[in-house]
Design an enzyme around this catalytic site. Structure first.
Site, PDB file in Angstrom:
ATOM      1  N   ASP A  86      45.676  35.247  35.927  1.00 49.26           N
ATOM      2  CA  ASP A  86      46.889  34.717  35.303  1.00 49.26           C
ATOM      3  C   ASP A  86      47.854  34.021  36.254  1.00 49.26           C
ATOM      4  O   ASP A  86      48.899  33.541  35.810  1.00 49.26           O
ATOM      5  CB  ASP A  86      47.651  35.855  34.610  1.00 49.26           C
ATOM      6  CG  ASP A  86      48.395  36.740  35.603  1.00 49.26           C
ATOM      7  OD1 ASP A  86      47.766  37.195  36.593  1.00 49.26           O
ATOM      8  OD2 ASP A  86      49.601  36.942  35.424  1.00 49.26           O
ATOM      9  N   ASP A  89      41.688  40.225  37.534  1.00 48.50           N
ATOM     10  CA  ASP A  89      43.014  40.512  38.044  1.00 48.50           C
ATOM     11  C   ASP A  89      43.583  41.696  37.246  1.00 48.50           C
ATOM     12  O   ASP A  89      43.033  42.069  36.209  1.00 48.50           O
ATOM     13  CB  ASP A  89      43.879  39.257  37.874  1.00 48.50           C
ATOM     14  CG  ASP A  89      45.310  39.471  38.292  1.00 48.50           C
ATOM     15  OD1 ASP A  89      45.532  39.972  39.404  1.00 48.50           O
ATOM     16  OD2 ASP A  89      46.203  39.131  37.492  1.00 48.50           O
ATOM     17  N   LYS A 118      41.828  35.865  47.674  1.00 46.34           N
ATOM     18  CA  LYS A 118      40.968  36.658  46.803  1.00 46.34           C
ATOM     19  C   LYS A 118      39.548  36.099  46.740  1.00 46.34           C
ATOM     20  O   LYS A 118      38.573  36.854  46.705  1.00 46.34           O
ATOM     21  CB  LYS A 118      41.539  36.673  45.382  1.00 46.34           C
ATOM     22  CG  LYS A 118      42.708  37.603  45.137  1.00 46.34           C
ATOM     23  CD  LYS A 118      43.022  37.589  43.644  1.00 46.34           C
ATOM     24  CE  LYS A 118      44.197  38.449  43.285  1.00 46.34           C
ATOM     25  NZ  LYS A 118      44.459  38.461  41.833  1.00 46.34           N
TER      26      LYS A 118
END
Length: 224
Positions: free
Chosen positions: A174, A8, A151
């Site tokens: 996160d 990410d 994702k």
């Protein structure tokens, strides 16, 4: 041997006060295995970051709405109009997108719409439910997207293009939008600043936050 990575960006490659932590540039450029940047940002942003880091353009953008790997780009959403219609209704009912007139956050976005994090959440959730779109809270913005786009699906697509298995990858993230990635990779790390959903879904939670946590995860998976 270093494993392939899914990383990410916001909260993971950044400093606590925002912006890419410059230490990420050397760390990723020197990584010996493929790296995929998986983000909610519009497609041009992670592609530009790949250019500046001098790594191959392997990207999952807009929460899986756009996937790029080895000179192939695929848009996975057939019709993004529902998200745009929901955003329009939000504004018509008094909501604020929050990005200013230029709105470069959404200018190049193809499959979803992002709304600033200080927007009227209650109104936005009501509109999302009415239009049948999903509201994703990344901790940095709200995203209106079609259900079923994630994702993790983008990671599967990139892995197939690279002739790898999703389980070959190690992921670092996160927020709740990283959960689908954590579910498909072989090993996952939530950095210390991660939200509860990411922490609960990850195999490990780092002691360090932001890029410190990511570097901690990379050291651990390199040395295993």
């Amino acid at each position: 041997m270093a494993p392939p990575l899914v990383l990410d960006i916001d909260g993971t490659l950044t400093r606590a006060d925002g912006g890419i932590d410059p230490r990420a540039f050397d760390a990723l450029r020197e990584w010996e295995a493929p790296i995929v940047l998986a983000t909610g940002k519009a497609f041009p942003y992670p592609v530009a970051l790949c250019h500046f880091m001098d790594i191959s353009e392997r990207v999952v953008a807009e929460h899986g709405g756009i996937v790029c790997a080895d000179d192939e780009v695929r848009v996975t959403v057939d019709d993004a109009s529902r998200a745009a219609d929901a955003a329009r209704a939000f504004v018509e009912r008094g909501g604020q997108m929050g990005w200013g007139r230029a709105d470069t956050v959404n200018r190049w976005r193809e499959t979803e719409v992002a709304v600033r994090y200080d927007a009227d959440e209650a109104l936005l959730r009501a509109v999302a439910e009415e239009f049948g779109v999903e509201l994703v809270d990344t901790g940095y913005a709200y995203h209106l997207k079609l259900p079923g786009v994630a994702k993790g699906d983008g990671v599967r697509s990139v892995a197939e293009t690279l002739a790898l298995e999703p389980a070959d990858f190690v992921a670092v993230g996160d927020s709740e939008n990283d959960v689908s990635t954590f579910e498909v990779v072989g090993e996952s790390y939530a950095v210390a600043n991660a939200d509860d959903r990411a922490r609960d879904a990850a195999d490990h939670v780092t002691e360090g936050a932001h890029l410190d946590g990511t570097l901690e995860a990379l050291a651990a998976c390199r040395d295993r």
